[in-house]
Design an enzyme around this catalytic site. Structure first.
Site, mmCIF file in Angstrom:
data_model
loop_
_atom_site.group_PDB
_atom_site.id
_atom_site.type_symbol
_atom_site.label_atom_id
_atom_site.label_comp_id
_atom_site.label_asym_id
_atom_site.label_seq_id
_atom_site.Cartn_x
_atom_site.Cartn_y
_atom_site.Cartn_z
ATOM 1 N N LYS A 135 0.860 -1.190 0.000
ATOM 2 C CA LYS A 135 0.000 0.000 0.000
ATOM 3 C C LYS A 135 0.888 1.228 0.000
ATOM 4 O O LYS A 135 2.047 1.182 0.427
ATOM 5 C CB LYS A 135 -0.897 0.006 1.233
ATOM 6 N N ASP A 175 -6.919 4.498 -4.763
ATOM 7 C CA ASP A 175 -7.605 4.388 -3.468
ATOM 8 C C ASP A 175 -8.265 5.739 -3.252
ATOM 9 O O ASP A 175 -8.503 6.474 -4.220
ATOM 10 C CB ASP A 175 -6.598 4.025 -2.359
#
Length: 455
Positions: A135, A175
């Site tokens: 991430k 995201d």
């Protein structure tokens, strides 16, 4: 006999690793929360399979394989210099290249990126696709910025990130705060730096240059597919149900769309400023235009639909009675108090479309009261699943139709539900999909780590 002596070997092991995580990573509450939730649910695995303790799997899996933090300088339209922080946590590559989104939001810090990256390991494993966990992101806020300002930031961000990613190494996606515009700017900069068109280095691209059909819809659709399977397995469905969806971004919009297609009436959605309630059902076309095209606030909805009500403060959206709750906004948006209100108002099912939107206390409330609960790493895995399908199409230089991708997504979500349910039953927690999804995701990664030796 001491309290410690009454604990199983698995419980002692989990407690020891968790205490080490807290000491090594002080002042990172989001990361601590994610680790605690996952580790505690894995206790029966270590009691049944002590070889995982002997191999030090937990000690290894809680440490990222690589942590990157870097400076991102950029100039605004007035020529002023700004500096943001960039992050990329490459957590685990046991079953494939690192895979996970980039988040651009002022709240981004190391703790949040680490919690997201840690969760991504197990979520990606659950999809059945060959992708590891990672991430990244930045504390840059794209809201209120011009396209040129966003472009300059994205180019600066990718100038550093490009050194560490690649189709077989690390494949970022979008995201919160990172949509098609941001992915496009970053892909263009990567292409310039590499002097090569590596379509598989980023997912969430526009269809015209290597993106996959149904990727935009995937997370929202996938959440609803998971909840649909959960409901059907318990003799119920979306038909005739009242649904509340938090958020109004990509995930929320397509969760609203699919829930409505399945016969539900969605009566509320939100953004970071507040929420709208429309007793007649949310007009999705209006929400999509406001948020995707005009980039306006959700409060503008009532200007076109005066029968709807707007309320400041997004947290009170959970006061609205509903049969099904789909939190699709951000982490920890449903706390213990909100969960109790939802239960009192008769909620039957909760499907997490965002990452970790319910606190541990809220999850316990749902489970203790028999609410069907789809945890994030299972219920919102549709986005990364279709990202993996996009990678497959890029590798083969082919494109599948929307219907083909949607069918594959649907089957993946059904499989995730079945595997999570089976694991919950096998390890003594029938019906607890939090435990089931954690265990099902963990086992695949742990076995791969053992097979590859101490790396």
């Amino acid at each position: 006999m001491s309290v410690l002596e009454t604990k199983s070997a698995g419980e002692q092991y989990v407690k020891s690793v968790y205490e080490t995580v807290k000491k090594r990573n002080p002042n990172e509450p989001e990361f601590h929360q994610a680790v605690k939730e996952i580790l505690e649910s894995l206790t029966p695995v270590f009691d049944k399979h002590p070889q995982y303790m002997e191999e030090g799997i937990l000690e290894r899996i809680v440490e990222p394989e690589r942590q990157l933090m870097f400076r991102v300088p950029w100039t605004d339209d007035a020529g002023r210099v700004h500096v943001n922080r960039g992050f990329r946590f490459e957590f685990n590559s046991a079953i494939g290249p690192y895979k996970g989104g980039l988040r651009f939001h002022p709240s981004v810090n190391a703790s949040i990126i680490k919690f997201l990256g840690f969760e991504q390991i197990f979520k990606n494993s659950l999809t059945g696709q060959p992708i590891g966990g990672g991430k990244g992101g930045s504390d840059f806020d794209p809201k209120g910025k011009s396209d040129r300002e966003v472009m300059r930031f994205c180019q600066s961000f990718m100038t550093e990130l490009a050194k560490h990613i690649g189709p077989d190494t690390d494949v970022p996606a979008g995201d919160i705060g990172v949509g098609g515009r941001e992915i496009g700017y970053m892909f263009g900069q990567y292409k310039r730096l590499q002097n090569a068109f590596h379509a598989g280095v980023l997912t969430g691209k526009a269809v015209g240059y290597g993106g996959s059909l149904a990727r935009t819809e995937a997370t929202g659709y996938g959440t609803v597919y998971f909840v649909q399977e959960m409901l059907q397995d318990n003799g119920d469905s979306f038909e005739g149900k009242t649904v509340v969806v938090s958020g109004s971004g990509n995930v929320a919009i397509y969760a609203i769309q699919k829930a409505t297609e399945l016969g539900a009436k969605v009566v509320a959605c939100s953004d970071s400023n507040g929420y709208i309630y429309d007793k007649n059902g949310i007009d999705l076309d209006t929400v999509k235009r406001l948020k995707e095209v005009e980039r306006k606030r959700i409060s503008d909805y009532v200007n076109e639909h005066p029968e709807a009500d707007y309320f400041e403060g997004c947290e009170n959206i959970w006061l609205i009675p509903c049969d099904i709750a789909l939190p699709c906004a951000t982490q920890n948006e449903i706390n213990e108090s909100s969960a109790k209100i939802l239960v009192t108002n008769g909620v039957k099912a909760v499907g997490e479309g965002a990452n970790m939107p319910s606190t541990l206390e809220a999850i316990n409330v749902f489970l203790e009261n028999g609410v069907l609960f789809g945890p994030a790493k299972a219920a919102n895995a549709g986005g990364v699943a279709v990202s993996a399908l996009e990678m497959a199409q890029n590798s083969a230089r082919i494109s599948w139709s929307f219907e083909e991708v949607d069918a594959k997504l649907h089957q993946i979500m059904v499989n995730i539900y079945k595997n999570s349910k089976q694991a919950s039953e096998e390890y003594g927690c029938p019906g607890n999909l939090v435990v089931g999804s954690n265990i099902a995701g963990f086992l695949k990664v742990a076995d791969a780590m053992i097979a590859q030796g101490l790396v």
